[in-house]
Motif scaffolding. Structure first.
Motif, PDB file in Angstrom:
ATOM      1  N   MET A 269      17.657   4.308   0.184  1.00 18.65           N
ATOM      2  CA  MET A 269      16.190   4.180  -0.431  1.00 18.65           C
ATOM      3  C   MET A 269      15.719   5.456   0.257  1.00 18.65           C
ATOM      4  O   MET A 269      15.789   5.706   1.421  1.00 18.65           O
ATOM      5  N   GLN A 270      14.912   6.514  -0.596  1.00 21.44           N
ATOM      6  CA  GLN A 270      14.278   7.768  -0.253  1.00 21.44           C
ATOM      7  C   GLN A 270      13.070   7.270   0.255  1.00 21.44           C
ATOM      8  O   GLN A 270      12.494   6.430   0.084  1.00 21.44           O
ATOM      9  N   LYS A 271      12.999   8.039   1.496  1.00 22.36           N
ATOM     10  CA  LYS A 271      11.774   7.731   2.360  1.00 22.36           C
ATOM     11  C   LYS A 271      10.650   8.823   1.809  1.00 22.36           C
ATOM     12  O   LYS A 271      10.902   9.829   1.472  1.00 22.36           O
ATOM     13  N   LEU A 272       9.402   8.000   1.710  1.00 19.60           N
ATOM     14  CA  LEU A 272       8.249   8.892   1.360  1.00 19.60           C
ATOM     15  C   LEU A 272       7.706   9.342   2.659  1.00 19.60           C
ATOM     16  O   LEU A 272       7.603   8.602   3.533  1.00 19.60           O
ATOM     17  N   LYS A 273       7.205  10.631   2.998  1.00 16.33           N
ATOM     18  CA  LYS A 273       6.481  11.261   3.902  1.00 16.33           C
ATOM     19  C   LYS A 273       5.150  10.701   4.070  1.00 16.33           C
ATOM     20  O   LYS A 273       4.520  11.139   2.938  1.00 16.33           O
TER      21      LYS A 273
ATOM     22  N   ASN B 249       1.654   0.438  12.348  1.00 12.01           N
ATOM     23  CA  ASN B 249       2.551  -0.597  12.374  1.00 12.01           C
ATOM     24  C   ASN B 249       3.141  -1.357  11.528  1.00 12.01           C
ATOM     25  O   ASN B 249       4.269  -1.749  11.413  1.00 12.01           O
ATOM     26  N   VAL B 250       2.644  -1.241  10.479  1.00 17.21           N
ATOM     27  CA  VAL B 250       3.107  -1.536   9.139  1.00 17.21           C
ATOM     28  C   VAL B 250       4.244  -0.485   8.459  1.00 17.21           C
ATOM     29  O   VAL B 250       5.381  -0.717   8.345  1.00 17.21           O
ATOM     30  N   PHE B 251       3.733   0.589   8.482  1.00 15.44           N
ATOM     31  CA  PHE B 251       4.481   1.739   7.961  1.00 15.44           C
ATOM     32  C   PHE B 251       5.749   1.873   8.984  1.00 15.44           C
ATOM     33  O   PHE B 251       6.835   2.067   8.265  1.00 15.44           O
ATOM     34  N   VAL B 252       5.744   1.923   9.929  1.00 14.68           N
ATOM     35  CA  VAL B 252       7.085   2.227  11.073  1.00 14.68           C
ATOM     36  C   VAL B 252       8.021   1.078  10.941  1.00 14.68           C
ATOM     37  O   VAL B 252       9.230   1.296  11.284  1.00 14.68           O
ATOM     38  N   LYS B 253       7.589   0.007  10.177  1.00 16.15           N
ATOM     39  CA  LYS B 253       8.784  -1.221   9.937  1.00 16.15           C
ATOM     40  C   LYS B 253       9.335  -1.098   8.553  1.00 16.15           C
ATOM     41  O   LYS B 253      10.126  -1.993   8.607  1.00 16.15           O
ATOM     42  N   ALA B 254       8.640  -0.228   7.700  1.00 17.74           N
ATOM     43  CA  ALA B 254       8.792  -0.235   6.219  1.00 17.74           C
ATOM     44  C   ALA B 254      10.285   0.930   6.260  1.00 17.74           C
ATOM     45  O   ALA B 254       9.845   2.006   6.308  1.00 17.74           O
ATOM     46  N   PRO B 255      11.268   0.654   5.874  1.00 11.62           N
ATOM     47  CA  PRO B 255      12.291   1.458   5.617  1.00 11.62           C
ATOM     48  C   PRO B 255      11.935   2.634   4.485  1.00 11.62           C
ATOM     49  O   PRO B 255      12.909   3.757   4.471  1.00 11.62           O
TER      50      PRO B 255
END
Length: 234
Positions: A1-5, A24-30
């Motif tokens: 999955m491509q990560k969005l910055k 805390n949500v974003f750092v758990k989302a790949p």
């Protein structure tokens, strides 16, 4: 999955939960790569004295896919900081999503990034957002095309989950919600001006009135300066 910055703006006197809720949500989302960005990369003091340090300074920041601005007392300075407003404007040209939580929406509006969009902010600052000509909705999260804004402070978690579901899918967002045990059951009904008792509402307004008035004067001057600049002969 491509990560969005995701570029999360840090500045002195920001409200910690505005930042850490979605963080805390974003750092758990790949699906996300999180970058904390500041005017400089030096330490900053958030509301209450907690020290944070941006990972990168604006001058060295790569193009972001998602631009995020939290709120806090420190936005009074940001509203008058050309370096910040220009950074937001430049990043917004190619960013996929322009976002905020709480009074961070006022900074987006000052940069001209909410013109023609519906948005929300902390309930106490909705009138200030309307001063910029923005149509406001009193909701936890407002999505209008590629503008996504969250309400006050705790709404940052809702905002983070909404954005995660949009990018990574609902299942990812639901798993993160469960990991965070985000199952609000507040001990009181005073979390909204519509459910708070009148004495609590009046006292809260009294406690925040001076700050609201000061911020209103800043915005009035900003809008006056913008109007003068637009009519000034070239």
């Amino acid at each position: 999955m491509q990560k969005l910055k995701v570029g999360m703006l840090l500045f002195p006197e920001l409200t910690i939960l505005d930042f850490t809720g979605p963080y805390n949500v974003f750092v758990k989302a790949p699906c996300f790569e999180v970058l904390t960005v500041g005017i400089t990369s030096g330490p900053i003091r958030a509301e209450g004295g907690l020290i944070l340090q941006p990972a990168i300074e604006m001058a060295d920041c790569p193009q972001l896919d998602i631009l995020f601005v939290p709120g806090g007392h420190g936005i009074n300075t940001l509203l008058q900081e050309p370096v910040v407003l220009q950074f937001l404007q430049q990043q917004a040209e190619k960013a996929k999503y322009i976002t905020s939580v709480s009074t961070g929406a006022l900074v987006l509006a000052a940069a001209g990034l909410l013109q023609g969009y519906k948005a929300t902010t902390h309930w106490r600052s909705l009138e200030l957002l309307r001063m910029f000509g923005v149509e406001t909705l009193e909701e936890r999260v407002v999505k209008d095309r590629n503008r996504i804004t969250g309400g006050g402070v705790t709404a940052g978690i809702d905002f983070g989950l909404v954005l995660t579901a949009l990018i990574g899918g609902e299942e990812m967002a639901k798993i993160i919600q469960l990991q965070l045990e985000y199952n609000p059951a507040p001990p009181f009904r005073e979390g909204s001006p519509h459910t708070a008792g009148l004495p609590v509402l009046q006292k809260t307004k009294e406690l925040t009135q001076l700050g609201l008035d000061a911020r209103k004067k800043i915005i009035q001057q900003l809008l006056q300066d913008q109007t003068s600049a637009s009519v000034r002969p070239s």
